[in-house]
Design an enzyme around this catalytic site. Structure first.
Site, PDB file in Angstrom:
ATOM      1  N   HIS A 158      40.946  53.005  59.126  1.00 37.50           N
ATOM      2  CA  HIS A 158      40.386  51.732  60.149  1.00 37.50           C
ATOM      3  C   HIS A 158      39.224  52.240  61.190  1.00 37.50           C
ATOM      4  CE1 HIS A 158      44.369  48.927  59.747  1.00 37.50           C
ATOM      5  NE2 HIS A 158      43.715  49.389  58.538  1.00 37.50           N
TER       6      HIS A 158
ATOM      7  N   GLU B 187      38.741  51.970  64.247  1.00 33.81           N
ATOM      8  CA  GLU B 187      39.418  52.745  65.542  1.00 33.81           C
ATOM      9  C   GLU B 187      39.825  54.246  64.995  1.00 33.81           C
ATOM     10  OE1 GLU B 187      40.422  49.988  64.271  1.00 33.81           O
ATOM     11  OE2 GLU B 187      41.523  48.726  65.467  1.00 33.81           O
TER      12      GLU B 187
ATOM     13  N   ALA C 283      29.176  15.515  28.592  1.00 35.77           N
ATOM     14  CA  ALA C 283      28.861  14.155  27.879  1.00 35.77           C
ATOM     15  C   ALA C 283      29.988  13.624  27.147  1.00 35.77           C
ATOM     16  CB  ALA C 283      27.472  14.155  27.090  1.00 35.77           C
TER      17      ALA C 283
ATOM     18  N   ARG D 103      29.758  33.572  42.520  1.00 35.75           N
ATOM     19  CA  ARG D 103      30.493  34.530  41.924  1.00 35.75           C
ATOM     20  C   ARG D 103      30.456  35.843  42.339  1.00 35.75           C
ATOM     21  NH1 ARG D 103      29.919  33.241  35.088  1.00 35.75           N
ATOM     22  NH2 ARG D 103      30.991  31.016  35.366  1.00 35.75           N
TER      23      ARG D 103
ATOM     24  N   ASP E 148      35.139  25.731  26.817  1.00 36.95           N
ATOM     25  CA  ASP E 148      33.875  26.235  26.929  1.00 36.95           C
ATOM     26  C   ASP E 148      33.310  27.720  26.581  1.00 36.95           C
ATOM     27  OD1 ASP E 148      33.169  23.655  27.864  1.00 36.95           O
ATOM     28  OD2 ASP E 148      33.177  24.192  29.967  1.00 36.95           O
TER      29      ASP E 148
ATOM     30  N   LEU F 266      32.835  33.862  32.589  1.00 40.19           N
ATOM     31  CA  LEU F 266      33.141  33.989  34.034  1.00 40.19           C
ATOM     32  C   LEU F 266      32.772  35.306  34.708  1.00 40.19           C
ATOM     33  CD1 LEU F 266      36.856  32.707  34.237  1.00 40.19           C
ATOM     34  CD2 LEU F 266      34.650  31.446  34.102  1.00 40.19           C
TER      35      LEU F 266
ATOM     36  N   GLY G 177      38.072  22.313  35.053  1.00 37.31           N
ATOM     37  CA  GLY G 177      37.836  21.210  34.392  1.00 37.31           C
ATOM     38  C   GLY G 177      38.505  20.128  35.303  1.00 37.31           C
TER      39      GLY G 177
ATOM     40  N   GLY H 156      41.627  18.041  39.965  1.00 32.54           N
ATOM     41  CA  GLY H 156      42.452  17.079  40.367  1.00 32.54           C
ATOM     42  C   GLY H 156      43.654  17.805  40.906  1.00 32.54           C
ATOM     43  N   ALA H 157      44.326  18.695  40.314  1.00 38.43           N
ATOM     44  CA  ALA H 157      45.601  19.517  40.936  1.00 38.43           C
ATOM     45  C   ALA H 157      45.291  20.008  42.213  1.00 38.43           C
ATOM     46  CB  ALA H 157      45.981  20.395  39.784  1.00 38.43           C
TER      47      ALA H 157
HETATM   48  C1  AOF Z   1      41.086  47.067  58.519  1.00 38.97           C
HETATM   49  N1  AOF Z   1      39.974  47.951  59.237  1.00 38.97           N
HETATM   50  O1  AOF Z   1      39.223  48.914  60.742  1.00 38.97           O
HETATM   51  C2  AOF Z   1      41.003  47.411  61.195  1.00 38.97           C
HETATM   52  C3  AOF Z   1      41.896  46.719  60.574  1.00 38.97           C
HETATM   53  O2  AOF Z   1      46.654  47.795  55.159  1.00 38.97           O
HETATM   54  P1  AOF Z   1      45.767  48.286  56.190  1.00 38.97           P
HETATM   55  O3  AOF Z   1      46.796  49.315  56.969  1.00 38.97           O
HETATM   56  O4  AOF Z   1      44.513  48.822  55.897  1.00 38.97           O
HETATM   57  O5  AOF Z   1      45.822  47.159  57.345  1.00 38.97           O
HETATM   58  C4  AOF Z   1      44.937  46.033  57.334  1.00 38.97           C
HETATM   59  C5  AOF Z   1      45.085  45.057  58.520  1.00 38.97           C
HETATM   60  O6  AOF Z   1      44.770  45.785  59.668  1.00 38.97           O
HETATM   61  C6  AOF Z   1      43.953  43.978  58.396  1.00 38.97           C
HETATM   62  O7  AOF Z   1      44.429  43.106  57.528  1.00 38.97           O
HETATM   63  C7  AOF Z   1      43.759  43.739  59.978  1.00 38.97           C
HETATM   64  O8  AOF Z   1      44.656  42.883  60.163  1.00 38.97           O
HETATM   65  C8  AOF Z   1      44.212  45.108  60.450  1.00 38.97           C
HETATM   66  N2  AOF Z   1      42.861  45.857  61.056  1.00 38.97           N
HETATM   67  N3  AOF Z   1      41.987  46.557  59.151  1.00 38.97           N
HETATM   68  O9  AOF Z   1      41.098  46.891  57.257  1.00 38.97           O
HETATM   69  C9  AOF Z   1      40.003  48.174  60.536  1.00 38.97           C
HETATM   70  N4  AOF Z   1      41.044  47.663  62.425  1.00 38.97           N
HETATM   71 ZN    ZN Z   2      44.221  49.472  62.403  1.00 34.90          ZN
END
Ligand code: AOF
Ligand code: ZN
Length: 335
Positions: A55, A57, A167, A188, A204, A208, A268, A273-274
């Site tokens: 992450h 941080e 058509a 996509r 078709d 995808l 389709g 619709g669903a």
């Molecule tokens: C991130 N990057 O810098 C921060 C996140 O599965 P994990 O441990 O990677 O956790 C994912 C969750 O952590 C993410 O859904 C979000 O809520 C929180 N913060 N996630 O991927 C980051 N700070």
């Molecule tokens: Zn985190």
């Protein structure tokens, strides 16, 4: 709740790091973090690079080392409080001796939320959310999916003036212009998965795949087909993910488990619709070609309201030309 000029600038920088992180797909958000020393100088920066990686941080803390002690962490998203693929950032920040945390968006992911409270409980000064709308916009679709607990669904339609997608004899290639088909390939590219039903798959034989500019995009969305009818050997979608259900909710659940957060629905009339009846369409991108196709080939052939008062109203967020066609971008109007 007010931020110093230095913190404001750091938050702006954290947003920029998040926007430039390259994270636009998958189950994790784009996040940026800046660590400020008590004198306001930048100690370290970090950003997240996608599911399974550290992450933002954690990256900034690793870069700062001992200099994290007494620092202010400025993060675009509330630090997480959970053990997911990686350990909780709230604990890592307090353990590193960070004195204050400023964040942009509150974490909409219920599994990870609560970092602010954890930090406060550990004696860290916490300020946020700040500029929450701006922060949310960086991860709009991811946030929508986290709030709903299911992937966000964009339904793409290529129709005639009279709302037909084929058509009388079933022919449908091509109703809309090359520009509209190119735009559809761009949609996509921006999706985690492209979903169709077995009916359309058989009729078709779509591939995808995302082919913007006529070239296979380097990163392809997951291709998924839902329904109970088997695809014959040699069908172009036999290697796609097969979702053995006719229930949109169940299909979305299976896609969520496959880490899909953004689904593009290209289907389709019955599947459309669903999804509409289950209220599982969040956005519509509707291309209208200036042709009339007559009484067959409705875009939506199942369900729908029995009386006008029950009809869902869509809100047009964008309207413009796409080659010789008209493109409408719609969202479900909030009640
Ligand atoms: C991130 N990057 O810098 C921060 C996140 O599965 P994990 O441990 O990677 O956790 C994912 C969750 O952590 C993410 O859904 C979000 O809520 C929180 N913060 N996630 O991927 C980051 N700070
Ligand atoms: Zn985190």
């Amino acid at each position: 709740m007010t931020l110093s000029d230095v913190e404001q600038a750091a938050l702006e920088r954290a947003f920029e790091l998040a926007r430039n992180s390259g994270v636009v797909h998958g189950p994790n958000p784009a996040v940026g973090a800046v660590l400020l020393a008590p004198d306001g100088t930048v100690v370290a920066e970090g950003w997240h690079e996608g599911a399974g990686t550290a992450h933002a941080e954690a990256v900034a803390l690793a870069a700062a080392g001992q200099n994290a002690r007494g620092a202010t962490a400025v993060v675009s998203l509330e630090p997480c409080a959970h053990h997911g693929r990686t350990p909780p950032c709230a604990h890592a920040l307090s353990r590193a001796g960070v004195a204050r945390v400023v964040f942009g968006q509150r974490d909409p992911n219920p599994a990870a939320a609560g970092g602010a409270e954890v930090l406060r409980g550990a004696g860290v000064d916490v300020s946020g959310p700040h500029r929450a709308d701006e922060a949310r916009a960086i991860n709009e679709e991811w946030s929508m999916a986290a709030e709903r607990g299911r992937p966000v669904v964009t339904w793409k339609v290529a129709a005639s003036l009279d709302g037909r997608i084929s058509a009388a004899d079933g022919t449908s290639q091509w109703i809309t212009s090359a520009q509209s088909r190119e735009a559809a390939h761009q949609l996509r590219v921006a999706s985690d998965a492209v979903l169709t039903g077995t009916g359309t798959a058989l009729l078709d034989r779509p591939r995808l795949t995302a082919r913007p500019g006529g070239q296979e995009a380097p990163r392809q969305p997951l291709r998924a087909v839902m329904g109970l009818t088997p695809l014959p050997a040699g069908h172009p979608l036999t290697d796609a993910m097969l979702l053995r259900t006719r229930d949109p909710q169940e299909a979305l659940h299976l896609l969520w488990q496959a880490d899909v957060r953004r689904v593009m629905l290209e289907c389709g009339p019955r599947l459309a619709g669903a999804f509409l009846d289950a209220d599982l369409v969040d956005r519509v991108v509707w291309f209208t070609a200036p042709i009339m196709l007559g009484p067959y080939g409705l875009a939506v052939a199942d369900g729908g309201p029995t009386t006008l008062a029950d009809a869902v109203t869509w809100q047009v967020v964008k309207c413009g030309r796409s080659g010789v066609d008209i493109r409408l971008d719609l969202v479900r109007r909030e009640q």
